[in-house]
Design a protein around this motif. Structure first.
Motif, PDB file in Angstrom:
ATOM      1  N   ALA A  21       2.417   5.576   4.013  1.00  0.00           N
ATOM      2  CA  ALA A  21       0.687   5.323   3.936  1.00  0.00           C
ATOM      3  C   ALA A  21       0.061   4.779   5.239  1.00  0.00           C
ATOM      4  O   ALA A  21      -0.441   4.738   5.625  1.00  0.00           O
ATOM      5  CB  ALA A  21       0.746   4.004   2.829  1.00  0.00           C
TER       6      ALA A  21
ATOM      7  N   ILE B   5      -7.958  -1.458   1.585  1.00  0.00           N
ATOM      8  CA  ILE B   5      -6.867  -1.678   1.477  1.00  0.00           C
ATOM      9  C   ILE B   5      -6.966  -3.556   1.501  1.00  0.00           C
ATOM     10  O   ILE B   5      -7.831  -3.536   0.825  1.00  0.00           O
ATOM     11  CB  ILE B   5      -7.117  -1.951   3.281  1.00  0.00           C
ATOM     12  CG1 ILE B   5      -7.064  -0.590   3.870  1.00  0.00           C
ATOM     13  CG2 ILE B   5      -5.829  -2.803   4.094  1.00  0.00           C
ATOM     14  CD1 ILE B   5      -7.244  -0.639   5.442  1.00  0.00           C
TER      15      ILE B   5
ATOM     16  N   SER C  21      -1.666  -7.060   0.806  1.00  0.00           N
ATOM     17  CA  SER C  21      -0.584  -5.928   2.358  1.00  0.00           C
ATOM     18  C   SER C  21      -0.749  -7.051   3.585  1.00  0.00           C
ATOM     19  O   SER C  21      -0.309  -6.253   4.637  1.00  0.00           O
ATOM     20  CB  SER C  21      -2.144  -4.758   2.334  1.00  0.00           C
ATOM     21  OG  SER C  21      -3.082  -4.740   3.184  1.00  0.00           O
TER      22      SER C  21
ATOM     23  N   MET D 212       0.597  -1.107  -0.085  1.00  0.00           N
ATOM     24  CA  MET D 212       0.031  -0.058  -0.066  1.00  0.00           C
ATOM     25  C   MET D 212       0.969   1.223   0.230  1.00  0.00           C
ATOM     26  O   MET D 212       1.904   1.396   0.572  1.00  0.00           O
ATOM     27  CB  MET D 212      -0.830  -0.214   1.354  1.00  0.00           C
ATOM     28  CG  MET D 212      -2.218  -1.201   1.311  1.00  0.00           C
ATOM     29  SD  MET D 212      -3.366  -0.945  -0.420  1.00  0.00           S
ATOM     30  CE  MET D 212      -4.042   0.820   0.641  1.00  0.00           C
ATOM     31  N   THR D 213       0.582   2.027  -0.587  1.00  0.00           N
ATOM     32  CA  THR D 213       1.262   3.619  -0.949  1.00  0.00           C
ATOM     33  C   THR D 213       0.746   4.832  -1.013  1.00  0.00           C
ATOM     34  O   THR D 213      -0.805   4.302  -0.735  1.00  0.00           O
ATOM     35  CB  THR D 213       2.145   3.813  -2.331  1.00  0.00           C
ATOM     36  OG1 THR D 213       1.415   3.822  -3.019  1.00  0.00           O
ATOM     37  CG2 THR D 213       3.029   2.035  -2.758  1.00  0.00           C
TER      38      THR D 213
ATOM     39  N   SER E 128       2.892  -1.977   3.462  1.00  0.00           N
ATOM     40  CA  SER E 128       2.854  -0.283   3.148  1.00  0.00           C
ATOM     41  C   SER E 128       4.075   0.133   3.554  1.00  0.00           C
ATOM     42  O   SER E 128       5.059  -0.136   3.898  1.00  0.00           O
ATOM     43  CB  SER E 128       1.628  -0.034   3.751  1.00  0.00           C
ATOM     44  OG  SER E 128       2.365   0.181   5.210  1.00  0.00           O
TER      45      SER E 128
END
Length: 552
Positions: A497, A470, A474, A417-418, A493
């Motif tokens: 993030a 989300i 992740s 996740m960014t 992440s």
């Protein structure tokens, strides 16, 4: 003949007694959850509700992590995307505060009912977002009792030799007490990601350069001044004798080059304790001088006061019964900037030292403001009214059990996740929950500018345009690294993030989703990576998870 047979049988039983302890001595469950955070509890509850045996093994004596250790002024973001067990937790709190005897130190109608962007007591949705630490802990214990989940407390993973791996799976974990725990699926629900790291899963510590994931707000942020946790344009000298570098530097200011904007580093945002304070005399304990108290650690604060700053009490946020959840605020406050860089990968002994240093710093700061004659009288007279809450954390000197580990290791999993996902620039195809809070990082460095002034660096607050999804990947390691581990707290992440994802309601959401995935993998007899998302989605929705923005 009978005598010979009896002799051989005795010899056999004697030999069995003399052999080393077998695998049968291991404690077993379908799922082992390592950690005692809020996310650990919701993971275990979900597994149990889906009919599988589960056990929590944790270093903690108290369940709930920060949620039950002072962070009662909840970082909710958009409360509409908080569903499932996470929302159920806040509904338990609502039920508690509907009882007359819950209001021991004040009347319910006298409580201000102010939350973070939402009423504290939400009667329409029967949720309570703002609460006392001991009430939160009781709610977590009630969850555990309802599902009859066994909790093995004060059990510390042997991080060097305690993870047995076979064919890409964790077979068992062993703690420093010598106990071994076997399961088909393991969950790392610690803030630190200790099990994940011990299992050989890749992770990152610190800030990635913006170039790594094509981000704007991830790397070093020299010159960026968000919130109010900086020196603004105050030209305050960092030197013991103002403007004289030869005199040496005041405490808690780094002389190192802070680095270039946008570059990565291995530093992590500051930690603190979320203290529960009160002015109510029958429940108040005055601040005491710590054993290692050193007033020189706070000299910089005197210069800040001399500049006219008066926001010491800005983040003394009201919680029920005339108490506060106290957070960091301003250029010099409860965040112990720069003193935690080695915490994520440190030994238990070193972490204990870091925690004790943070406790001394923060207790000393409270005592300093309340007692040092150089403090402005208006500030000091107010601080003297405050003290620790007598009815909280009674077994720990009324000090929070858990330090606020805002960030430690972060897994490099199946999906990273960014800020691009947070801001809606890149889609998430397999949602297991929603986040909505600001991408929020506390300060990471306090340094000397080229002009010879002191400044803070790293504090950022960037709002997502709307609640975001989300990704399933992740919470999963890459399959080649581990096939039966899920990580709902130290998630995959980027630094910035994670600044949004790291909120306690989200950890509970991701914990429930991890528990769902673990139970489904057991039911189907497959790896956690091998369940179709459509099946996962169907179950998550059935259990109340919010997977899409209700406002979109």
């Amino acid at each position: 003949m009978k005598f010979r047979l009896l002799f051989l049988l005795c010899l056999f039983f004697w030999a069995c007694q003399d052999t080393p302890e077998s695998d049968d001595s291991a404690i077993s469950a379908d799922v082992i959850v390592y950690g005692g955070t809020s996310g650990a509890v919701t993971t275990a509850v979900q597994v149990a509700r889906m009919g599988r045996s589960v056990m929590i093994v944790c270093p903690d004596k108290h369940l709930g992590g920060l949620t039950s250790s002072g962070l009662g002024f909840t970082d909710t973001g958009n409360k509409r995307v908080i569903g499932g067990l996470s929302r159920e937790f806040y509904q338990k709190l609502y039920q508690h505060y509907q009882q007359a005897d819950a209001w021991r130190w004040q009347k319910k109608e006298e409580y201000g009912n102010v939350g973070q962007g939402t009423p504290a007591i939400d009667g329409a949705n029967r949720t309570m977002w703002i609460f006392e630490p001991h009430v939160a802990e009781a709610a977590f214990e009630e969850f555990i009792k309802e599902q009859q989940i066994e909790v093995m407390r004060d059990e510390w993973l042997d991080r060097e030799n305690g993870v047995e791996l076979e064919d890409g799976k964790i077979v068992s974990i062993t703690t420093l007490s010598g106990k071994t725990y076997k399961a088909d699926v393991f969950i790392d629900a610690t803030y630190e990601g200790d099990l994940m790291a011990a299992a050989g899963v890749n992770y990152h510590v610190g800030r990635e350069a913006n170039s790594v994931y094509g981000e704007e707000w991830n790397g070093i942020q020299v010159g960026v001044l968000h919130h109010g946790h900086h020196f603004s344009d105050r030209q305050i000298s960092p030197y013991k004798v103002p403007d004289d570098p030869a005199s040496g530097v005041l405490a808690r200011i780094s002389t190192a080059d802070p680095g270039q904007k946008g570059e990565g580093d291995n530093k992590v945002q500051a930690y603190c304790f979320r203290t529960c304070l009160t002015k109510h005399e029958p429940n108040r304990i005055a601040f005491e001088k710590p054993e290692d108290y050193d007033s020189t650690q706070y000299e910089l604060l005197l210069r800040i006061y001399d500049s006219g700053w008066r926001e010491t009490f800005r983040k003394f946020d009201a919680i029920p019964n005339l108490k506060t959840d106290v957070n960091n605020h301003g250029p010099f406050s409860f965040d112990n900037i720069g003193m935690n860089y080695d915490y994520p990968e440190a030994s238990y002994e070193r972490r204990k030292e870091i925690i004790e240093e943070h406790e001394t710093y923060q207790k000393g700061l409270l005592y300093f403001i309340a007692n040092d004659p150089r403090i402005p009288k208006d500030v000091q007279s107010e601080m003297k009214l405050w003290g620790l809450s007598k009815d909280e954390f009674a077994d720990n000197g009324h000090w929070p059990h858990q330090i606020y580990v805002r960030e430690a290791r972060r897994m490099k999993g199946d999906f990273v996740m960014t800020e691009n996902e947070i801001q809606g620039r890149s889609p998430v195809d397999e949602s297991i929950g929603m986040g909505s809070y600001t991408m929020d990082s506390h300060n990471i460095q306090r340094y000397i500018t080229p002009e010879g002034h002191v400044q803070n660096e790293g504090d950022i607050g960037v709002h997502p345009k709307e609640p975001y999804q989300i990704a399933l990947g992740s919470i999963m390691p890459k399959k080649a690294e581990c096939r039966n581990l899920l990580v709902p707290v130290a998630v995959s992440s980027s630094h910035i993030a994670f600044g949004s994802i790291r909120m306690e309601p989200v950890f509970m959401i991701l914990g429930q989703s991890a528990g769902t995935l673990a139970a489904m993998a057991l039911e189907k007899g497959v790896d956690v990576h091998d369940i179709s998302y459509s099946e996962i989605r169907e179950r998550l929705l059935a259990d109340g998870q919010v997977l899409e923005n209700p406002g979109s």
